[in-house]
Design an enzyme around this catalytic site. Structure first.
Site, PDB file in Angstrom:
ATOM      1  N   ASP A  36       0.867  -1.183   0.000  1.00 49.31           N
ATOM      2  CA  ASP A  36       0.000   0.000   0.000  1.00 49.31           C
ATOM      3  C   ASP A  36       0.901   1.230   0.000  1.00 49.31           C
ATOM      4  O   ASP A  36       1.910   1.271   0.706  1.00 49.31           O
ATOM      5  CB  ASP A  36      -0.920   0.010   1.225  1.00 49.31           C
ATOM      6  N   ASP A  72      -7.138  -3.994  -3.948  1.00 50.07           N
ATOM      7  CA  ASP A  72      -8.077  -3.478  -2.940  1.00 50.07           C
ATOM      8  C   ASP A  72      -7.863  -1.975  -2.864  1.00 50.07           C
ATOM      9  O   ASP A  72      -7.149  -1.475  -1.992  1.00 50.07           O
ATOM     10  CB  ASP A  72      -7.795  -4.153  -1.598  1.00 50.07           C
ATOM     11  N   THR A  74      -8.976   2.368  -3.563  1.00 52.83           N
ATOM     12  CA  THR A  74     -10.009   3.397  -3.474  1.00 52.83           C
ATOM     13  C   THR A  74     -10.662   3.530  -4.855  1.00 52.83           C
ATOM     14  O   THR A  74     -10.324   2.801  -5.789  1.00 52.83           O
ATOM     15  CB  THR A  74      -9.370   4.732  -3.054  1.00 52.83           C
TER      16      THR A  74
HETATM   17  N1  AG3 Z   1     -11.935   0.140  -0.755  1.00 53.21           N
HETATM   18  C1  AG3 Z   1     -12.789   1.229  -1.134  1.00 53.21           C
HETATM   19  C2  AG3 Z   1     -13.893   0.923  -2.073  1.00 53.21           C
HETATM   20  C3  AG3 Z   1     -14.426   2.181  -2.691  1.00 53.21           C
HETATM   21  C4  AG3 Z   1     -15.396   2.920  -1.818  1.00 53.21           C
HETATM   22  N2  AG3 Z   1     -15.888   4.025  -2.537  1.00 53.21           N
HETATM   23  C5  AG3 Z   1     -16.597   5.034  -1.998  1.00 53.21           C
HETATM   24  N3  AG3 Z   1     -16.940   5.033  -0.768  1.00 53.21           N
HETATM   25  N4  AG3 Z   1     -16.931   6.046  -2.761  1.00 53.21           N
HETATM   26  C6  AG3 Z   1     -12.075  -0.162   0.598  1.00 53.21           C
HETATM   27  C7  AG3 Z   1     -10.852  -0.689   1.207  1.00 53.21           C
HETATM   28  C8  AG3 Z   1     -11.178  -1.699   2.221  1.00 53.21           C
HETATM   29  N5  AG3 Z   1     -10.058  -2.549   2.481  1.00 53.21           N
END
Ligand code: AG3
Length: 285
Positions: free
Chosen positions: A110, A160, A162
């Protein structure tokens, strides 16, 4: 009625909707070199992590997303041993992967260490497996990591991320996905969080599927599941294989999984593979 400042709200302007949680207090806020990371204590959903105003996860419902990102992929691969997680700094994905006894090595990359430090403090249950000797945590650029990875060095790559704007944009683009294909072994597969089938079918899901095929993946399939804290409350992950069929999985092993889940099981896996009509029409090409 207008929401007052005891509510956290993530608006989704394109659809004229928002998701809100009543909050008790803000526990953490830090501008990292990459993004603005916040943690709130909510009234009904436990702690909530927010990045750049977007909900990342709540303690109450993150099991849906994390289980559906991980277990379908790991039960689709014939024998997953080496897993790479790109993103995933909250460590919830890592924890699910480590539940599979056959996994020998999990590398998590990350870009933002601030996310992991906040998770350790405010989401300790997600970080409970971070000391597992099979786990390696790196804070680095995932795109460069995959570029420099040896060919065929991973069985599964899990993205995983954003939303595909800002730091994560490149994770949905052809150069990265081509590098992933090269870094995967012959039976390898990629799984990527792929947003909402109600809100992002044309803007994200369709282009992602097309890009995956263009990058050289043999077969692509999108699975769906409920996720109330994300826009529209309905979410997807997309599986892409180098050789095999992403709709076939080790059903007997899934039925006999040696670990506890709250959502995933063999029937849920089968059900999540079924394609609703609006997705079938949009994704048929
Ligand atoms: N990953 C985020 C997914 C996207 C959410 N989008 C939003 N709220 N607009 C989450 C990471 C969890 N490990």
């Amino acid at each position: 009625m207008a929401l007052d400042n005891t509510w956290f709200s993530e608006p989704h302007p394109a659809s004229g909707s928002a998701f809100s949680l009543q909050i008790e207090e803000r526990l953490f806020a830090q501008q990292s070199p990459y993004q603005y990371v916040e943690v709130y204590a909510t009234v009904g959903f436990g702690n909530l992590m927010v990045i750049d105003g977007c909900v990342m996860l709540s303690q109450r419902d993150n099991f849906l997303y994390h289980e559906m990102l991980v277990h379908p992929a790991l039960f689709t691969h014939p024998d997953p041993r080496r897993v790479l997680i790109i993103g995933g700094g909250d460590c919830g994905t890592l924890r699910e992967v480590l539940k599979h006894p056959g996994v020998e090595q999990v590398v998590q990359v990350d870009i933002d260490e601030v996310v992991t430090r906040a998770a350790e403090q405010y989401f300790p249950e997600l970080c409970e497996s971070n000391q597992d000797p099979r786990a390696q945590l790196h804070f680095a650029d995932g795109i460069a990591w995959v570029q420099n990875a040896a060919p065929a060095s991973y069985d599964i790559i899990i993205v995983d991320s954003t939303d595909p704007i800002g730091p994560a944009e490149g994770l949905f683009a052809a150069p990265f996905l081509q590098d992933c294909l090269r870094a995967l072994a012959d039976t390898g597969l990629l799984v990527q969080q792929s947003e909402s089938p109600l809100f992002h079918l044309e803007s994200i899901l369709k282009p992602l599927q097309r890009t995956l095929y263009q990058a050289g993946f043999a077969a692509v399939h999108t699975l769906h599941f409920p996720q109330c804290v994300y826009p529209s409350g309905w979410w997807t992950v997309t599986l892409a294989t180098k050789t095999g069929d992403p709709t076939r999985f080790r059903e007997q092993d899934a039925a006999a999984k040696p670990f506890v889940t709250d959502y995933y099981n063999v029937d849920i896996h089968r059900a999540s593979l079924a394609t609703p009509e609006l997705m079938r029409r949009a994704l048929a090409e």
